[in-house]
Design an enzyme around this catalytic site. Sequence first.
Site, short mmCIF file in Angstrom:
data_model
loop_
_atom_site.label_atom_id
_atom_site.label_comp_id
_atom_site.label_asym_id
_atom_site.label_seq_id
_atom_site.Cartn_x
_atom_site.Cartn_y
_atom_site.Cartn_z
CB SER A 249 -50.82 -9.26 9.24
OG SER A 249 -50.47 -7.93 9.54
CG ASP B 15 -44.59 -11.15 7.00
OD1 ASP B 15 -43.48 -11.46 7.44
OD2 ASP B 15 -44.81 -10.06 6.42
CD GLU C 246 -41.15 -15.80 25.47
OE1 GLU C 246 -41.81 -16.45 26.32
OE2 GLU C 246 -40.09 -16.20 24.98
NE ARG D 266 -41.76 -11.37 21.31
CZ ARG D 266 -41.28 -12.59 21.52
NH1 ARG D 266 -41.86 -13.64 20.93
NH2 ARG D 266 -40.23 -12.78 22.31
CG ASP E 14 -44.33 -17.14 23.30
OD1 ASP E 14 -43.86 -18.14 23.86
OD2 ASP E 14 -45.41 -16.62 23.63
CG ASP F 31 -48.28 -17.94 22.12
OD1 ASP F 31 -48.43 -17.78 23.35
OD2 ASP F 31 -47.76 -17.07 21.39
CG HIS G 246 -47.59 -8.00 5.42
ND1 HIS G 246 -46.89 -8.68 6.39
CD2 HIS G 246 -48.72 -7.54 6.05
CE1 HIS G 246 -47.55 -8.63 7.54
NE2 HIS G 246 -48.67 -7.97 7.35
#
Length: 471
Positions: A171, A195, A206, A209, A211, A214, A282
């Site tokens: 998460s 997830d 990017e 978050r 991507d 990383d 989730h």
Amino acid sequence: MLPSWTIGLLLLATVRGKEICYQPFGCFSDETPWARTCHWPFKLFPWAPKDIDTHFLLYTNENPNNFQLINITNLDTIEASNFQLDRKTRFIIHGFIDKGEDSWPSEMCKKMFKVEKVNCICVDWRRGALTRYTQAVHNTRVVGAEIAFLIQGLSTKFDYNPENVHLIGHSLGAHTAAEAGRRLGGHVGRLTGLDPAQPCFQNTPEEVRLDPSDAMFVDVIHTDSAPFIPFLGFGMSQKVGHLDFYPNGGKEMPGCQKNTLSTIVDVDGIWEGIEDFAACNHLRSYKYYSSSIFSPDGFLGYPCASYDEFQEEENKCFPCPAEGCPKMGHYADQFQGKTSAVGQTFFLNTGDSGNFTRWRYRVSVTLAGKRNVHGYIRIALYGSNANSKQYNIFKGSLQPNARYTHDIDVDLNVGKVQKVKFLWYNHIIDLFHPELGASQVMVQSGEDKTEHKFCGSDTVRENILQTLNPC
């Protein structure tokens, strides 16, 4: 409740739109691209490290049940611990309203110890996660910076190679891992997103978050990717890794459609039950990963353009291609073509409970008989390891000499298929007592493409088993 000085600082940041610095972790801006990612009317700074109060809990094969606390600004705590420089290190990072101690991360560590020698660090940032969601989103940046600081310290002081680091985040934890990986220039060996959280991250730049840049290898499991509005999907749908797995299509997981009461009573503990009901899809991502540690072959991902195509009869996504199929979860990095491209999509089906594993076969049945019958045909596989239950192959008009093909997801590893059993039925009273049989059954394994042919010469009345042997 936030301390009054923190509230004042946030209000000041809202007006001035500057940055805040937390040494030795650097500065954090509230400007684009981090500003207003959640359509929130106020700009937010992440909390100070002392308010988030991140704990790094080290478990190893030598101390699987009791953690050793690592102080990231005092690496003498590493030297005094069971941390082994010749082992891989896996960081497990929880998400929103969750914790790292006495929870699924430590249980996942214990499973790893059964199959490998490893340093397993649970990152517990519960104080930063137990707040309103938008604030927790920004807090991930500080936690990610802390993780990167520790990894950099291991590299500088102990010459520990970041390529031996695996970041696992669920998460918000997935984006936390991404922040750490980004700060290390993508030199971390592997990053697994379980997830990754959708709200505030879907379709953002990017640098905000998770991507593929990383880490050297990024694999992602999507289990709750329906749009947050109106379906309350908590996970991202967009491809954000080298390998993106969408079990069961990535939106609705088997076993998550139960009523509230049965869900709560089914699990250990009332709180876990409520949590499982509220975010069952989730949470499945880390449950699948955890199960894959012991059962890697039961989570084979098939390359396919979409889940609809994967589910089609005689779909083109079966069997595995020449380069093979990756195993979703713990062993995804064993896939030979793992970094040949970004955004590779893979699909599979899982079970609804237990260890969730499934093994996919293509079954083709050629019928024998004298007349058409309306009904169902089913096949059970008998193998060197185990025998399966009966699986539906077709329902409708059953015609002699016709061939019916269906892909089945078997709930156990039968091993080499040695024989099959055929059954047909229609639940309709027929005074003529028709008989049908299978003259030939072809069974193909999805993993290795092996085909097994079985032949029969009999016909049987409904609900009577017919055994077919190799031919």
